[in-house]
Design a protein around this motif. Structure first.
Motif, PDB file in Angstrom:
ATOM      1  N   THR A   1       5.911   4.362   6.696  1.00  0.00           N
ATOM      2  CA  THR A   1       6.342   3.690   5.473  1.00  0.00           C
ATOM      3  C   THR A   1       6.132   4.578   4.258  1.00  0.00           C
ATOM      4  OG1 THR A   1       5.674   1.602   6.508  1.00  0.00           O
ATOM      5  CG2 THR A   1       6.152   1.556   4.162  1.00  0.00           C
ATOM      6  N   ILE A   2       5.003   5.284   4.195  1.00  0.00           N
ATOM      7  CA  ILE A   2       4.742   6.186   3.068  1.00  0.00           C
ATOM      8  C   ILE A   2       5.763   7.310   3.035  1.00  0.00           C
ATOM      9  CG2 ILE A   2       3.105   7.847   2.119  1.00  0.00           C
ATOM     10  CD1 ILE A   2       0.849   6.098   3.130  1.00  0.00           C
ATOM     11  N   VAL A   3       6.001   7.932   4.183  1.00  0.00           N
ATOM     12  CA  VAL A   3       6.935   9.062   4.247  1.00  0.00           C
ATOM     13  C   VAL A   3       8.344   8.609   3.854  1.00  0.00           C
ATOM     14  CG1 VAL A   3       8.044  10.699   5.803  1.00  0.00           C
ATOM     15  CG2 VAL A   3       5.585  10.310   5.947  1.00  0.00           C
ATOM     16  N   THR A   4       8.772   7.468   4.360  1.00  0.00           N
ATOM     17  CA  THR A   4      10.128   6.986   4.076  1.00  0.00           C
ATOM     18  C   THR A   4      10.291   6.622   2.602  1.00  0.00           C
ATOM     19  OG1 THR A   4      10.260   6.097   6.327  1.00  0.00           O
ATOM     20  CG2 THR A   4      11.891   5.326   4.744  1.00  0.00           C
ATOM     21  N   LEU A   5       9.337   5.880   2.048  1.00  0.00           N
ATOM     22  CA  LEU A   5       9.444   5.494   0.639  1.00  0.00           C
ATOM     23  C   LEU A   5       9.333   6.707  -0.273  1.00  0.00           C
ATOM     24  CD1 LEU A   5       7.421   2.154   0.456  1.00  0.00           C
ATOM     25  CD2 LEU A   5       9.888   2.483   0.546  1.00  0.00           C
ATOM     26  N   ARG A   6       8.543   7.685   0.116  1.00  0.00           N
ATOM     27  CA  ARG A   6       8.456   8.914  -0.680  1.00  0.00           C
ATOM     28  C   ARG A   6       9.816   9.614  -0.723  1.00  0.00           C
ATOM     29  NH1 ARG A   6       7.859  14.110   1.243  1.00  0.00           N
ATOM     30  NH2 ARG A   6       7.198  15.662  -0.293  1.00  0.00           N
ATOM     31  N   SER A   7      10.514   9.654   0.407  1.00  0.00           N
ATOM     32  CA  SER A   7      11.842  10.286   0.438  1.00  0.00           C
ATOM     33  C   SER A   7      12.829   9.535  -0.449  1.00  0.00           C
ATOM     34  CB  SER A   7      12.349  10.332   1.882  1.00  0.00           C
ATOM     35  OG  SER A   7      11.472  11.070   2.707  1.00  0.00           O
TER      36      SER A   7
ATOM     37  N   VAL B   1       0.835  -1.203   0.000  1.00  0.00           N
ATOM     38  CA  VAL B   1       0.000   0.000   0.000  1.00  0.00           C
ATOM     39  C   VAL B   1       0.870   1.254   0.000  1.00  0.00           C
ATOM     40  CG1 VAL B   1      -1.756   1.286   1.280  1.00  0.00           C
ATOM     41  CG2 VAL B   1      -1.885  -1.207   1.128  1.00  0.00           C
ATOM     42  N   ALA B   2       1.906   1.270   0.825  1.00  0.00           N
ATOM     43  CA  ALA B   2       2.751   2.462   0.928  1.00  0.00           C
ATOM     44  C   ALA B   2       3.533   2.704  -0.352  1.00  0.00           C
ATOM     45  CB  ALA B   2       3.713   2.324   2.106  1.00  0.00           C
ATOM     46  N   LEU B   3       3.927   1.651  -1.050  1.00  0.00           N
ATOM     47  CA  LEU B   3       4.663   1.826  -2.305  1.00  0.00           C
ATOM     48  C   LEU B   3       3.790   2.528  -3.345  1.00  0.00           C
ATOM     49  CD1 LEU B   3       7.305   1.288  -3.797  1.00  0.00           C
ATOM     50  CD2 LEU B   3       6.373  -0.929  -4.486  1.00  0.00           C
ATOM     51  N   ALA B   4       2.527   2.129  -3.434  1.00  0.00           N
ATOM     52  CA  ALA B   4       1.611   2.782  -4.375  1.00  0.00           C
ATOM     53  C   ALA B   4       1.366   4.235  -3.969  1.00  0.00           C
ATOM     54  CB  ALA B   4       0.296   2.012  -4.437  1.00  0.00           C
ATOM     55  N   ALA B   5       1.154   4.472  -2.670  1.00  0.00           N
ATOM     56  CA  ALA B   5       0.898   5.833  -2.199  1.00  0.00           C
ATOM     57  C   ALA B   5       2.126   6.720  -2.384  1.00  0.00           C
ATOM     58  CB  ALA B   5       0.476   5.813  -0.731  1.00  0.00           C
ATOM     59  N   ALA B   6       3.309   6.194  -2.072  1.00  0.00           N
ATOM     60  CA  ALA B   6       4.536   6.976  -2.209  1.00  0.00           C
ATOM     61  C   ALA B   6       4.808   7.320  -3.672  1.00  0.00           C
ATOM     62  CB  ALA B   6       5.717   6.202  -1.618  1.00  0.00           C
ATOM     63  N   PHE B   7       4.521   6.387  -4.572  1.00  0.00           N
ATOM     64  CA  PHE B   7       4.712   6.667  -6.001  1.00  0.00           C
ATOM     65  C   PHE B   7       3.762   7.777  -6.455  1.00  0.00           C
ATOM     66  CE2 PHE B   7       3.740   6.012 -10.473  1.00  0.00           C
ATOM     67  CZ  PHE B   7       4.998   5.957 -11.026  1.00  0.00           C
ATOM     68  N   ALA B   8       2.517   7.717  -6.002  1.00  0.00           N
ATOM     69  CA  ALA B   8       1.548   8.742  -6.392  1.00  0.00           C
ATOM     70  C   ALA B   8       1.952  10.110  -5.866  1.00  0.00           C
ATOM     71  CB  ALA B   8       0.161   8.367  -5.879  1.00  0.00           C
TER      72      ALA B   8
ATOM     73  N   GLU C   1      11.588   7.763 -17.570  1.00  0.00           N
ATOM     74  CA  GLU C   1      11.220   8.337 -18.861  1.00  0.00           C
ATOM     75  C   GLU C   1      12.078   7.749 -19.978  1.00  0.00           C
ATOM     76  OE1 GLU C   1      11.689  12.477 -18.282  1.00  0.00           O
ATOM     77  OE2 GLU C   1       9.991  12.672 -16.895  1.00  0.00           O
ATOM     78  N   ALA C   2      13.370   7.524 -19.695  1.00  0.00           N
ATOM     79  CA  ALA C   2      14.237   6.918 -20.707  1.00  0.00           C
ATOM     80  C   ALA C   2      13.785   5.500 -21.030  1.00  0.00           C
ATOM     81  CB  ALA C   2      15.681   6.916 -20.210  1.00  0.00           C
ATOM     82  N   ALA C   3      13.364   4.759 -20.000  1.00  0.00           N
ATOM     83  CA  ALA C   3      12.872   3.400 -20.234  1.00  0.00           C
ATOM     84  C   ALA C   3      11.582   3.421 -21.053  1.00  0.00           C
ATOM     85  CB  ALA C   3      12.645   2.694 -18.901  1.00  0.00           C
ATOM     86  N   GLN C   4      10.734   4.422 -20.806  1.00  0.00           N
ATOM     87  CA  GLN C   4       9.501   4.532 -21.579  1.00  0.00           C
ATOM     88  C   GLN C   4       9.790   4.885 -23.040  1.00  0.00           C
ATOM     89  OE1 GLN C   4       7.572   7.045 -18.212  1.00  0.00           O
ATOM     90  NE2 GLN C   4       5.849   6.224 -19.358  1.00  0.00           N
ATOM     91  N   VAL C   5      10.811   5.692 -23.264  1.00  0.00           N
ATOM     92  CA  VAL C   5      11.210   6.013 -24.638  1.00  0.00           C
ATOM     93  C   VAL C   5      11.677   4.748 -25.361  1.00  0.00           C
ATOM     94  CG1 VAL C   5      12.892   7.271 -26.038  1.00  0.00           C
ATOM     95  CG2 VAL C   5      11.766   8.409 -24.115  1.00  0.00           C
ATOM     96  N   ASP C   6      12.312   3.847 -24.612  1.00  0.00           N
ATOM     97  CA  ASP C   6      12.791   2.601 -25.195  1.00  0.00           C
ATOM     98  C   ASP C   6      11.684   1.578 -25.408  1.00  0.00           C
ATOM     99  OD1 ASP C   6      15.332   3.585 -25.307  1.00  0.00           O
ATOM    100  OD2 ASP C   6      15.948   2.725 -23.387  1.00  0.00           O
ATOM    101  N   GLY C   7      10.457   1.918 -25.029  1.00  0.00           N
ATOM    102  CA  GLY C   7       9.338   1.030 -25.314  1.00  0.00           C
ATOM    103  C   GLY C   7       8.645   0.438 -24.102  1.00  0.00           C
ATOM    104  N   CYS C   8       9.119   0.729 -22.900  1.00  0.00           N
ATOM    105  CA  CYS C   8       8.484   0.192 -21.696  1.00  0.00           C
ATOM    106  C   CYS C   8       7.242   1.002 -21.336  1.00  0.00           C
ATOM    107  CB  CYS C   8       9.457   0.216 -20.515  1.00  0.00           C
ATOM    108  SG  CYS C   8      10.870  -0.886 -20.679  1.00  0.00           S
ATOM    109  N   THR C   9       6.262   0.331 -20.781  1.00  0.00           N
ATOM    110  CA  THR C   9       5.133   1.054 -20.214  1.00  0.00           C
ATOM    111  C   THR C   9       5.567   1.664 -18.890  1.00  0.00           C
ATOM    112  OG1 THR C   9       4.324  -0.879 -19.013  1.00  0.00           O
ATOM    113  CG2 THR C   9       3.534  -0.563 -21.274  1.00  0.00           C
ATOM    114  N   ARG C  10       4.722   2.517 -18.328  1.00  0.00           N
ATOM    115  CA  ARG C  10       5.077   3.167 -17.078  1.00  0.00           C
ATOM    116  C   ARG C  10       5.252   2.143 -15.954  1.00  0.00           C
ATOM    117  NH1 ARG C  10       2.471   8.814 -14.897  1.00  0.00           N
ATOM    118  NH2 ARG C  10       4.104   9.250 -13.352  1.00  0.00           N
ATOM    119  N   ALA C  11       4.369   1.151 -15.927  1.00  0.00           N
ATOM    120  CA  ALA C  11       4.455   0.121 -14.889  1.00  0.00           C
ATOM    121  C   ALA C  11       5.717  -0.722 -15.051  1.00  0.00           C
ATOM    122  CB  ALA C  11       3.212  -0.771 -14.931  1.00  0.00           C
ATOM    123  N   VAL C  12       6.034  -1.097 -16.297  1.00  0.00           N
ATOM    124  CA  VAL C  12       7.238  -1.898 -16.536  1.00  0.00           C
ATOM    125  C   VAL C  12       8.489  -1.092 -16.241  1.00  0.00           C
ATOM    126  CG1 VAL C  12       8.569  -3.115 -18.301  1.00  0.00           C
ATOM    127  CG2 VAL C  12       6.074  -3.360 -18.219  1.00  0.00           C
ATOM    128  N   ALA C  13       8.503   0.196 -16.592  1.00  0.00           N
ATOM    129  CA  ALA C  13       9.657   1.044 -16.299  1.00  0.00           C
ATOM    130  C   ALA C  13       9.882   1.156 -14.794  1.00  0.00           C
ATOM    131  CB  ALA C  13       9.451   2.425 -16.913  1.00  0.00           C
TER     132      ALA C  13
END
Length: 249
Positions: free
Chosen positions: A125-131, A59-66, A142-154
């Motif tokens: 956990t959210i605060v730490t992963l966000r940092s 849960v914290a990984l998804a929240a920290a990414f957002a 972004e470089a991985a997405q340019v090479d053809g990866c989706t956002r999730a795969v990147a």
């Protein structure tokens, strides 16, 4: 604690105790391991702790990414709420959590403890992963997405491996918090004594003749051992990740 665990009973109860034991014995460890329910409560603590840590990380990984990678309305307010939840005292939740668990028929269940520990560790956990995410350049994804990866795969192939030190640090905190917690476990496990955790079991480690301090210290040493081993195994990687940075030339 450790010295008393290895000290014979006659030395523990001596009128002139010394700091170092004159002789060493493993008798107290045998009593602790052979005590009724020791391995059951060890399993209970392990299940509750593992469930809390895994759920908090997902849960914290998804929240920290957002929070770290996206811009959306209410983002600052969400971060403020997370910080406020982090500084709130756990003791203030004892009575409300008991009332909710009682009314929802969730008393005497290990899953209830895992959910409460998850709630306690989630803000940190959210605060730490966000940092940690903030130190990883978004240009790598972004470089991985340019090479053809989706956002999730990147994110999975580029960012997640670099985020490993943060995941280890937060896992260590969540493990220590859930493994050592006593108040909620003592209050929410009432009737089904086989669902108690090790901290609650240790508090009642006595016999009809009084407390066996040698066996109690031996059981406490065995209880603290997993946390100590986990910290010694992970602290090198956590420190290296925090000081080394995310991008290395």
């Amino acid at each position: 604690m450790v010295l008393t665990a290895f000290r014979p009973t006659r030395d523990i109860q001596s009128e002139t105790p010394g700091f170092l034991p004159v002789s060493v014995t493993l008798e107290h460890f045998g009593k602790a391991v052979a005590a009724d329910g020791f391995w059951i409560f060890w399993r209970n603590s392990l299940l509750v702790t593992a469930g809390c840590v895994l759920l908090a990380l997902v849960v914290a990984l998804a929240a920290a990414f957002a929070v770290a990678r996206m811009r959306w309305r209410g983002r600052r307010g969400f971060i403020l709420m997370v910080f406020l939840a982090q500084v709130a005292p756990w003791e203030a939740l004892l009575i409300p959590m008991y009332v909710i668990a009682r009314d929802a028929d969730l008393l005497d269940r290990l899953a209830t403890l895992s959910l409460i520990y998850f709630m306690i560790t989630l803000p940190f956990t959210i605060v730490t992963l966000r940092s940690f995410l903030a130190t990883i350049p978004a240009e790598l994804e972004e470089a991985a997405q340019v090479d053809g990866c989706t956002r999730a795969v990147a994110f999975r192939r580029v960012t997640l491996p670099l985020l490993a030190p943060g995941l280890l640090a937060t896992s260590l905190f969540g493990f220590i918090t859930a493994w050592n917690e006593f108040a909620f476990a003592n209050m929410l496990i009432i009737k089904n004594q086989d669902d108690r955790t090790l901290p609650v079991w240790l508090s009642s480690f006595s016999n009809v003749f009084g407390t066996d301090w040698g066996a109690t210290m031996a059981a406490s040493t065995l209880f603290a051992l997993p946390v100590l081993v986990l910290f010694l195994v992970l602290q090198g990687r956590v420190s290296a990740g925090m000081t080394g940075g995310a991008v290395k030339g």
